[in-house]
Write a protein that holds these residues in place. Structure first.
Motif, short mmCIF file in Angstrom:
data_model
loop_
_atom_site.label_atom_id
_atom_site.label_comp_id
_atom_site.label_asym_id
_atom_site.label_seq_id
_atom_site.Cartn_x
_atom_site.Cartn_y
_atom_site.Cartn_z
N TYR A 80 0.92 -1.16 0.04
CA TYR A 80 -0.15 -0.05 0.03
C TYR A 80 0.80 1.24 -0.06
O TYR A 80 0.22 2.33 -0.13
N LEU A 81 2.13 1.01 0.25
CA LEU A 81 3.00 2.22 0.35
C LEU A 81 3.61 2.53 -1.16
O LEU A 81 3.59 1.50 -2.06
N LYS A 82 3.90 3.86 -1.46
CA LYS A 82 4.25 4.24 -3.04
C LYS A 82 5.68 4.16 -3.26
O LYS A 82 6.38 5.01 -3.51
N THR A 83 6.13 2.61 -3.02
CA THR A 83 7.63 2.34 -3.34
C THR A 83 7.46 1.35 -4.39
O THR A 83 6.72 0.53 -4.35
N LYS A 84 8.45 1.31 -5.27
CA LYS A 84 8.32 0.19 -6.21
C LYS A 84 9.37 -0.87 -5.71
O LYS A 84 10.14 -0.75 -4.99
N SER A 85 8.56 -2.13 -5.35
CA SER A 85 9.42 -3.37 -4.99
C SER A 85 9.75 -4.25 -6.08
O SER A 85 9.06 -4.49 -6.95
N LEU A 86 10.90 -4.68 -5.97
CA LEU A 86 11.60 -5.72 -7.18
C LEU A 86 12.27 -6.94 -6.48
O LEU A 86 12.74 -6.76 -5.35
N PHE A 87 11.81 -8.05 -6.81
CA PHE A 87 12.66 -9.17 -6.64
C PHE A 87 14.03 -9.33 -6.94
O PHE A 87 14.14 -9.58 -8.30
N ASN A 88 15.04 -9.59 -6.18
CA ASN A 88 16.56 -9.88 -6.84
C ASN A 88 16.51 -11.38 -6.74
O ASN A 88 16.89 -12.02 -5.62
N LEU A 89 16.58 -12.03 -7.97
CA LEU A 89 16.81 -13.37 -8.12
C LEU A 89 17.91 -13.91 -7.39
O LEU A 89 18.11 -14.95 -6.82
N ASP A 90 19.09 -13.13 -7.34
CA ASP A 90 20.28 -13.43 -6.68
C ASP A 90 20.67 -12.94 -5.44
O ASP A 90 21.73 -12.37 -4.99
N TRP A 91 19.49 -12.53 -4.82
CA TRP A 91 19.70 -12.11 -3.47
C TRP A 91 20.48 -12.82 -2.53
O TRP A 91 21.30 -12.26 -1.52
N ASN A 92 20.52 -14.03 -2.57
CA ASN A 92 21.34 -14.75 -1.72
C ASN A 92 22.98 -14.88 -1.70
O ASN A 92 23.53 -15.41 -1.25
N LYS A 93 23.20 -14.05 -3.11
CA LYS A 93 24.76 -13.98 -3.13
C LYS A 93 25.54 -13.00 -2.27
O LYS A 93 26.53 -12.75 -2.10
N GLY A 94 24.65 -12.09 -1.58
CA GLY A 94 24.95 -11.04 -0.69
C GLY A 94 24.55 -9.74 -0.93
O GLY A 94 23.88 -9.52 -1.86
N MET A 95 24.61 -8.78 0.01
CA MET A 95 24.18 -7.86 0.29
C MET A 95 24.82 -6.91 -0.97
O MET A 95 23.73 -5.88 -1.59
N GLY A 96 26.12 -6.86 -1.31
CA GLY A 96 26.48 -6.23 -2.31
C GLY A 96 25.88 -6.60 -3.68
O GLY A 96 25.60 -5.63 -4.55
N ASN A 97 25.34 -7.62 -4.04
CA ASN A 97 24.66 -8.00 -5.14
C ASN A 97 23.21 -7.33 -5.08
O ASN A 97 22.61 -6.80 -6.14
N SER A 98 22.55 -7.14 -4.20
CA SER A 98 21.56 -6.62 -4.03
C SER A 98 21.42 -4.81 -4.10
O SER A 98 20.55 -4.40 -4.67
#
Length: 209
Positions: A80-98
């Motif tokens: 409900y908040l006006k932010t764009k949300s996207l799923f990072n398929l490689d999120w488990n590679k680390g914060m730097g990847n995200s």
């Protein structure tokens, strides 16, 4: 807002009227040490993620929340908040990847961005006021602005577009701290920044404060 006058005020008004600053909220981690999604921990009627996104929206209408683990459940929390949300398929590679994923996506949609703020969702005391202080410092000529707590230089941090290429080359697991430590960062004191939530003990200590 920072208080200043004369030429500084004129420069601030001119730059603030044309600067386009985006905010990336990192919310992709699995919270393995906590044992449940830290993004959904609640206090004062809000989750950590909701509070973080609202702080970002206080300063910019260009925000991107990077999701990863538990992305469906966490995405529901801020739909409900006006932010764009996207799923990072490689999120488990680390914060730097995200971070790289978030910067690539937000810059792809807004190629004229002047700067970007990178923040995490488990620092409960991050506020729109703090982020505005960083933006004020940027408008006064500081291309790299970071938070300072204890002996740490960290997030939230603001990066002028001149750093975008460096960010896109950071190590997947190490994040952007190397840029902050080796750059000429203007530091904003944020003593409460050391309060993040990684373990059940962290959460209990925070609630007891």
């Amino acid at each position: 807002m920072a208080q200043f006058g004369g030429v500084d005020k004129v420069i601030y008004l001119l730059t603030s009227s044309v600067s386009k600053i985006g905010v990336i909220i990192l919310a992709a981690g699995s919270s393995s040490r906590l044992g449940r999604p830290k993004q959904l921990l609640r206090f004062n009627g809000e989750s950590l993620l909701q509070k973080s996104v609202k702080a970002a929206l206080d300063v910019s209408d260009i925000t991107l929340t990077v999701l990863g683990a538990h992305y469906q459940e966490i995405g529901e929390e801020i739909k409900y908040l006006k932010t764009k949300s996207l799923f990072n398929l490689d999120w488990n590679k680390g914060m730097g990847n995200s971070i790289k994923f978030g910067l690539h996506e937000i810059h792809k949609e807004h190629p004229d961005l002047n700067a970007v703020i990178i923040m995490v969702c488990d620092q409960p005391f991050v506020s729109g006021e703090l982020l505005n202080t960083m933006i004020d410092a940027y408008h006064r000529g500081n291309a790299l602005v970071a938070s300072s707590y204890g002996s740490t230089v960290g997030v939230p941090a603001l990066f002028d577009r001149q750093y975008f290429k460096q960010i896109l080359k950071i190590d997947d697991k190490k994040g952007a701290k190397a840029i902050l430590n080796h750059g000429d960062a203007y530091l904003i004191p944020f003593p409460q920044g050391s309060q993040d939530i990684d373990t059940p003990k962290d959460w209990e200590n925070f609630k007891a404060m």
